[in-house]
Every structure is written in structure tokens, then in C-alpha cells.
Scaffold this active site. Structure first.
Site, PDB file in Angstrom:
ATOM      1  N   SER A   1       0.816  -1.228   0.000  1.00 51.68           N
ATOM      2  CA  SER A   1       0.000   0.000   0.000  1.00 51.68           C
ATOM      3  C   SER A   1       0.843   1.268   0.000  1.00 51.68           C
ATOM      4  O   SER A   1       0.398   2.314   0.461  1.00 51.68           O
ATOM      5  CB  SER A   1      -0.955   0.002   1.202  1.00 51.68           C
ATOM      6  OG  SER A   1      -1.766  -1.159   1.200  1.00 51.68           O
ATOM      7  N   ARG A   2       2.079   1.153  -0.465  1.00 48.36           N
ATOM      8  CA  ARG A   2       3.009   2.288  -0.523  1.00 48.36           C
ATOM      9  C   ARG A   2       3.377   2.830   0.863  1.00 48.36           C
ATOM     10  O   ARG A   2       3.886   3.939   0.980  1.00 48.36           O
ATOM     11  CB  ARG A   2       2.448   3.428  -1.394  1.00 48.36           C
ATOM     12  CG  ARG A   2       2.293   3.043  -2.873  1.00 48.36           C
ATOM     13  CD  ARG A   2       3.646   2.674  -3.473  1.00 48.36           C
ATOM     14  NE  ARG A   2       3.606   2.470  -4.908  1.00 48.36           N
ATOM     15  CZ  ARG A   2       3.515   1.287  -5.509  1.00 48.36           C
ATOM     16  NH1 ARG A   2       3.402   0.185  -4.772  1.00 48.36           N
ATOM     17  NH2 ARG A   2       3.515   1.181  -6.817  1.00 48.36           N
TER      18      ARG A   2
END
Length: 215
Positions: A192-193
Site C-alpha cells: 500500500s506504498r
């Protein structure tokens, strides 16, 4: 045609980098990560981007090969008369990036740059294959040339001149640099970065401070 890369995505899931896994100083962590890169499928794990700045503030970056890491810093070799050499003469500071995509890892380094001794540079120069030594002599690195013919002609002359020799004299304008780090950042890709970023900065007494940065 324009290039649209908006849909190129990778989900980073290989590893994590937590404070509990990180030492108090960065060099041993770099050593562990570099060893992992060597043991992975990463091509040329010692390839690193070196960025310098010219007198008008315009930055320039290129890939060179790391040749040594010691307690003082990160060593590479180049032509002192090249663009990077001229920029380092004016502003002896650099930023370095290692990007090990196979491990979803990146290391950033910032620091001052010093030339290595002539003795150390000469020893490394003579450890290279003879053709690599001659290539460093033949190429006026970063200078404009009309085509490949002058390079190939000069190389042919040198190959003939040194056909019965094992080494050539190191040019005065060729040698090593060491990047003495003031900052080292370790980046580990996460889902999810929400990547892990641990940054070490060197204090005035030579000790290191470590903080986490938001991705």
C-alpha cells in the site's frame, strides 16, 4: 507517441525494515544489504547512481560501479577531467543511490567527496585487465568526439604498444574518489506504498542518529 506509465504498479511484499532489526550505525546494515544483493539475482549489485552539481546549480547523475566500502565510506574510480570530475573539483559533495529492484530495496547516501591517494589509485588501476587500463588512456571522457574512429584508432595504437606488457602507466587524470557519508537512508518497499524508511545522520562527534521517515 506519449508514454503512459500510470498503470505500471508493483505490490511490495518481500520484506520489512523495523527499528528492532536495525543496528545503531548504518555501515553494518549496508554490508548486510549489499551481501543480500550479491546473493540475489540483482545484476551488477555494485551499480550506483552518483549525482553531482555544477557551478550554476544544474545537477547531473550517472551510474558508476562501487569498488570498495570501508569504515570511511564508498569508493569509486573515474577520470578526474570528466564532467563529474570537474563538478566534484568545484563542489566536492555527492549523492549516491543503490536501487536493488529484485529485493525491493533502495539506499541513498549523501556526503562529501575526497580523492584517494595516488598510491591507492595506481594499485587499483593495475589490478584491472590491461584492455581496461588502455581504455582509460584512450578515452578523453566527457569530451566531444566526431565518431568512434578516434577511440578505436587510439586503442589499436595502445594495444600494439603494450602487446608484450601486463600493465600500463596510470594517467595522472585518472583515480579514485571516496564518498564520506553524512546521511544514509535505507528504504524497504511495503504494501500500500507504506514503505519503511530509516535514515541515519552523522553527528559532529562521529556517532549516528537514526530516525524513521514517513513514506
Amino acid at each position: 507517441m506519449p508514454i503512459n506509465a500510470t498503470d505500471l504498479r508493483v505490490n511490495y511484499t518481500l520484506d520489512e525494515l523495523l527499528e528492532s532489526q536495525a543496528p545503531d550505525e548504518p555501515m553494518s546494515l549496508f554490508e548486510a544489504w549489499f551481501k543480500a544483493a550479491q546473493e540475489s539475482d540483482t545484476p551488477e549489485p555494485n551499480a550506483m547512481v552518483v549525482a553531482t552539481v555544477q557551478s550554476d546549480g544544474m545537477p547531473a547523475a550517472r551510474v558508476v560501479l562501487l569498488k570498495e566500502v570501508n569504515k570511511d565510506g564508498f569508493v569509486f574510480y573515474s577520470n578526474y577531467e570528466s564532467r563529474k570530475g570537474q563538478e566534484l573539483a568545484e563542489n566536492p559533495k555527492a549523492a549516491v543511490v543503490f536501487n536493488w529492484l529484485e529485493l525491493q530495496r533502495q539506499v541513498r547516501i549523501e556526503g562529501r567527496v575526497e580523492k584517494l591517494s595516488v598510491e591507492k589509485s595506481t594499485a587499483y588501476f593495475h589490478s584491472r585487465p590491461l584492455k581496461s587500463q588502455l581504455g582509460a588512456i584512450a578515452s578523453p571522457q566527457s569530451k566531444e568526439i566526431p565518431n568512434r574512429e578516434p577511440l578505436e584508432s587510439r586503442m589499436s595504437e595502445l594495444l600494439e604498444a603494450y602487446s608484450d606488457k601486463e600493465q600500463a602507466p596510470k594517467p595522472e587524470h585518472w583515480g579514485g574518489y571516496i564518498v564520506i557519508p553524512q546521511l544514509i537512508e535505507f528504504w524497504q518497499g511495503r504494501q500500500s506504498r507504506l514503505h519503511d524508511r530509516l535514515v541515519y545522520t552523522r553527528a559532529g562527534d562521529g556517532t549516528w542518529n537514526r530516525v524513521r521517515l514517513a513514506p
